[in-house]
Motif scaffolding. Structure first.
Motif, PDB file in Angstrom:
ATOM      1  N   VAL A 195       0.809  -1.300  -0.060  1.00 41.90           N
ATOM      2  CA  VAL A 195      -0.124   0.081  -0.059  1.00 41.90           C
ATOM      3  C   VAL A 195       0.963   1.357  -0.092  1.00 41.90           C
ATOM      4  N   THR A 196       0.471   2.335  -0.818  1.00 36.74           N
ATOM      5  CA  THR A 196       0.908   3.637  -0.708  1.00 36.74           C
ATOM      6  C   THR A 196      -0.129   4.574   0.017  1.00 36.74           C
ATOM      7  N   TYR A 197       0.543   5.664   0.516  1.00 33.92           N
ATOM      8  CA  TYR A 197      -0.743   6.664   1.166  1.00 33.92           C
ATOM      9  C   TYR A 197      -0.542   8.046   0.527  1.00 33.92           C
ATOM     10  N   HIS A 198      -1.599   8.368   0.083  1.00 34.34           N
ATOM     11  CA  HIS A 198      -1.750   9.924  -0.350  1.00 34.34           C
ATOM     12  C   HIS A 198      -2.260  10.852   0.725  1.00 34.34           C
TER      13      HIS A 198
ATOM     14  N   ASP B  42       6.832  12.528  -3.610  1.00 32.28           N
ATOM     15  CA  ASP B  42       6.241  13.877  -3.691  1.00 32.28           C
ATOM     16  C   ASP B  42       4.472  13.581  -3.031  1.00 32.28           C
ATOM     17  N   ALA B  43       4.698  12.888  -2.026  1.00 28.27           N
ATOM     18  CA  ALA B  43       3.446  12.631  -1.415  1.00 28.27           C
ATOM     19  C   ALA B  43       2.574  13.915  -1.111  1.00 28.27           C
ATOM     20  N   ASP B  44       3.093  14.914  -0.822  1.00 30.64           N
ATOM     21  CA  ASP B  44       2.352  16.191  -0.345  1.00 30.64           C
ATOM     22  C   ASP B  44       1.430  17.131  -1.423  1.00 30.64           C
ATOM     23  N   SER B  45       2.174  16.633  -2.599  1.00 29.75           N
ATOM     24  CA  SER B  45       1.687  17.295  -3.778  1.00 29.75           C
ATOM     25  C   SER B  45       0.202  16.985  -4.209  1.00 29.75           C
ATOM     26  N   CYS B  46      -0.894  17.919  -4.375  1.00 27.13           N
ATOM     27  CA  CYS B  46      -2.004  17.773  -4.680  1.00 27.13           C
ATOM     28  C   CYS B  46      -2.406  16.817  -5.786  1.00 27.13           C
ATOM     29  N   CYS B  47      -3.396  15.908  -5.840  1.00 24.87           N
ATOM     30  CA  CYS B  47      -3.717  15.040  -6.715  1.00 24.87           C
ATOM     31  C   CYS B  47      -4.488  15.801  -7.966  1.00 24.87           C
TER      32      CYS B  47
ATOM     33  N   GLY C   1     -12.350  19.354  -5.858  1.00 25.58           N
ATOM     34  CA  GLY C   1     -13.870  19.353  -5.994  1.00 25.58           C
ATOM     35  C   GLY C   1     -14.128  20.373  -7.246  1.00 25.58           C
ATOM     36  N   THR C   2     -14.720  21.238  -7.341  1.00 16.53           N
ATOM     37  CA  THR C   2     -15.030  22.136  -8.473  1.00 16.53           C
ATOM     38  C   THR C   2     -13.924  22.347  -9.464  1.00 16.53           C
ATOM     39  N   PHE C   3     -12.638  22.513  -8.823  1.00 18.60           N
ATOM     40  CA  PHE C   3     -11.466  23.052  -9.646  1.00 18.60           C
ATOM     41  C   PHE C   3     -11.395  21.802 -10.638  1.00 18.60           C
ATOM     42  N   ALA C   4     -11.497  20.759 -10.529  1.00 24.86           N
ATOM     43  CA  ALA C   4     -11.437  19.711 -11.524  1.00 24.86           C
ATOM     44  C   ALA C   4     -12.156  19.729 -12.607  1.00 24.86           C
ATOM     45  N   ILE C   5     -13.525  20.345 -12.284  1.00 22.97           N
ATOM     46  CA  ILE C   5     -14.278  20.954 -13.508  1.00 22.97           C
ATOM     47  C   ILE C   5     -13.738  22.182 -14.118  1.00 22.97           C
ATOM     48  N   LYS C   6     -13.642  23.118 -13.400  1.00 20.71           N
ATOM     49  CA  LYS C   6     -13.414  24.600 -13.961  1.00 20.71           C
ATOM     50  C   LYS C   6     -11.911  24.634 -14.433  1.00 20.71           C
ATOM     51  N   ASN C   7     -11.015  23.815 -13.992  1.00 21.65           N
ATOM     52  CA  ASN C   7      -9.747  23.910 -14.689  1.00 21.65           C
ATOM     53  C   ASN C   7      -9.269  22.544 -14.995  1.00 21.65           C
TER      54      ASN C   7
ATOM     55  N   ALA D  96      -3.156  17.513 -15.432  1.00 22.08           N
ATOM     56  CA  ALA D  96      -1.975  17.354 -15.381  1.00 22.08           C
ATOM     57  C   ALA D  96      -1.166  16.908 -14.243  1.00 22.08           C
ATOM     58  N   MET D  97      -2.037  17.483 -13.125  1.00 25.65           N
ATOM     59  CA  MET D  97      -1.636  17.027 -11.678  1.00 25.65           C
ATOM     60  C   MET D  97      -2.003  15.874 -11.385  1.00 25.65           C
ATOM     61  N   LEU D  98      -3.103  15.207 -11.966  1.00 29.93           N
ATOM     62  CA  LEU D  98      -3.326  14.029 -11.648  1.00 29.93           C
ATOM     63  C   LEU D  98      -2.703  12.966 -12.324  1.00 29.93           C
ATOM     64  N   ALA D  99      -1.926  13.452 -13.428  1.00 30.96           N
ATOM     65  CA  ALA D  99      -1.007  12.606 -14.501  1.00 30.96           C
ATOM     66  C   ALA D  99       0.477  12.317 -13.403  1.00 30.96           C
ATOM     67  N   ASP D 100       0.746  13.299 -12.796  1.00 30.94           N
ATOM     68  CA  ASP D 100       2.127  13.380 -11.932  1.00 30.94           C
ATOM     69  C   ASP D 100       1.868  12.337 -10.861  1.00 30.94           C
ATOM     70  N   LYS D 101       0.559  12.593 -10.102  1.00 23.82           N
ATOM     71  CA  LYS D 101       0.099  11.923  -9.070  1.00 23.82           C
ATOM     72  C   LYS D 101       0.052  10.161  -9.390  1.00 23.82           C
ATOM     73  N   ILE D 102      -0.427  10.017 -10.588  1.00 23.79           N
ATOM     74  CA  ILE D 102      -0.609   8.605 -10.946  1.00 23.79           C
ATOM     75  C   ILE D 102       0.841   7.698 -11.260  1.00 23.79           C
ATOM     76  N   LYS D 103       1.654   8.895 -11.659  1.00 25.12           N
ATOM     77  CA  LYS D 103       2.931   8.025 -12.017  1.00 25.12           C
ATOM     78  C   LYS D 103       3.718   7.899 -10.998  1.00 25.12           C
ATOM     79  N   ASN D 104       3.531   8.732  -9.963  1.00 23.24           N
ATOM     80  CA  ASN D 104       4.432   8.413  -8.470  1.00 23.24           C
ATOM     81  C   ASN D 104       3.537   7.107  -7.829  1.00 23.24           C
ATOM     82  N   VAL D 105       2.226   7.197  -7.865  1.00 25.04           N
ATOM     83  CA  VAL D 105       1.960   5.893  -7.491  1.00 25.04           C
ATOM     84  C   VAL D 105       2.154   4.452  -8.282  1.00 25.04           C
ATOM     85  N   ALA D 106       2.232   4.506  -9.426  1.00 27.42           N
ATOM     86  CA  ALA D 106       2.861   3.487 -10.395  1.00 27.42           C
ATOM     87  C   ALA D 106       4.129   3.064  -9.860  1.00 27.42           C
TER      88      ALA D 106
END
Length: 249
Positions: free
Chosen positions: A136-139, A171-176, A180-186, A192-202
């Motif tokens: 397990v890894t923890y975000h 880079d655990a403390d980086s935002c995923c 909330g609505t940020f993911a919809i409005k931006n 792009a932020m999600l891609a970085d997080k997923i790479k780190n999880v992988a």
């Protein structure tokens, strides 16, 4: 201790297993868990998107519902929603409510906790008797980390889980990127932020990515699913509520 479960709206409608696991865990630890049926959304999404007056009825409902003096503590499997209760409710009440509501909000917020901080700070426990034989890894989610400042409490709880292989997330403390609505409005920035997080999880090679907020897990899990990574998401509460069936049977 009499504990009220605040399931949160996203938990109640989309990820009920996290709320159920919270109730199961606290009951197993010897506490009476109640579920006030009148609970609704905490109003966070209204406040975050600039509709503070519309959040007022929700803030009042929360104070009325969980302000019962027979309730010793309010616990939620969500740093995000607890952050709203502890920081946003007072602002909404002061700006649009009454002096009486301000008092109610202050009293209720003071006994509202995110799961990991309740276990460690209030119950003074890190080993809850859990068993989870997986890698397990923890975000650490933004609201729990930056608003509630839970620090390494979730990690202390995970390290005490029997059978777990806990791997540090780069880079655990980086935002995923959810927000909330940020993911919809931006959407592009969020992706792009999600891609970085997923790479780190992988890169951890883990079977599960855990967190204390279902909203972040939804975002991360959706990205991992689209890439067919094989890894899954699991809420912290579900890990802590897991036991060795060979022992409990």
């Amino acid at each position: 201790m009499r504990v009220a479960l605040f399931a949160t709206c996203i938990g109640d409608t989309m990820f009920p297993d996290a709320a159920k696991a919270t109730a199961l865990l606290l009951t197993r630890l010897g506490h009476e868990v109640v579920f006030p049926a009148a609970q609704t959304c905490c109003g966070q999404m209204h406040v975050n998107t600039g509709y503070q007056p519309d959040a007022l009825p929700l803030v009042k409902n929360f104070a009325d519902t969980f302000g019962d003096t027979s309730i010793d503590a309010v616990v939620a499997p969500s740093g995000s929603c607890v952050g709203s209760v502890r920081h946003q409710h007072a602002a909404v009440a002061e700006r649009f409510g009454t002096a009486s509501l301000c008092g109610q909000v202050t009293t209720t917020a003071a006994k509202t906790y995110e799961l990991s901080e309740f276990l460690v700070d209030v119950l003074d426990v890190t080993d809850v008797g859990a068993y989870f034989p997986h890698r397990v890894t923890y975000h650490p989610t933004c609201h729990s980390l930056r608003m509630l400042r839970v620090g390494d409490k979730p990690l202390a709880l995970l390290r005490a889980v029997r059978g777990i292989d806990l791997i540090e997330l780069p880079d655990a403390d980086s935002c995923c990127g959810f927000g909330g609505t940020f993911a919809i409005k931006n959407a592009e920035t969020s992706t792009a932020m999600l891609a970085d997080k997923i790479k780190n999880v992988a890169d951890t090679g883990t079977e599960f990515c855990s967190a204390g907020d279902s909203s972040c897990l939804m975002h991360i899990g959706g990205g991992m699913s689209r890439l067919r990574m094989g890894a899954k998401t699991v809420h912290l509460a579900q890990i802590l509520a897991s036991v060795d069936s060979r022992v409990t049977a």
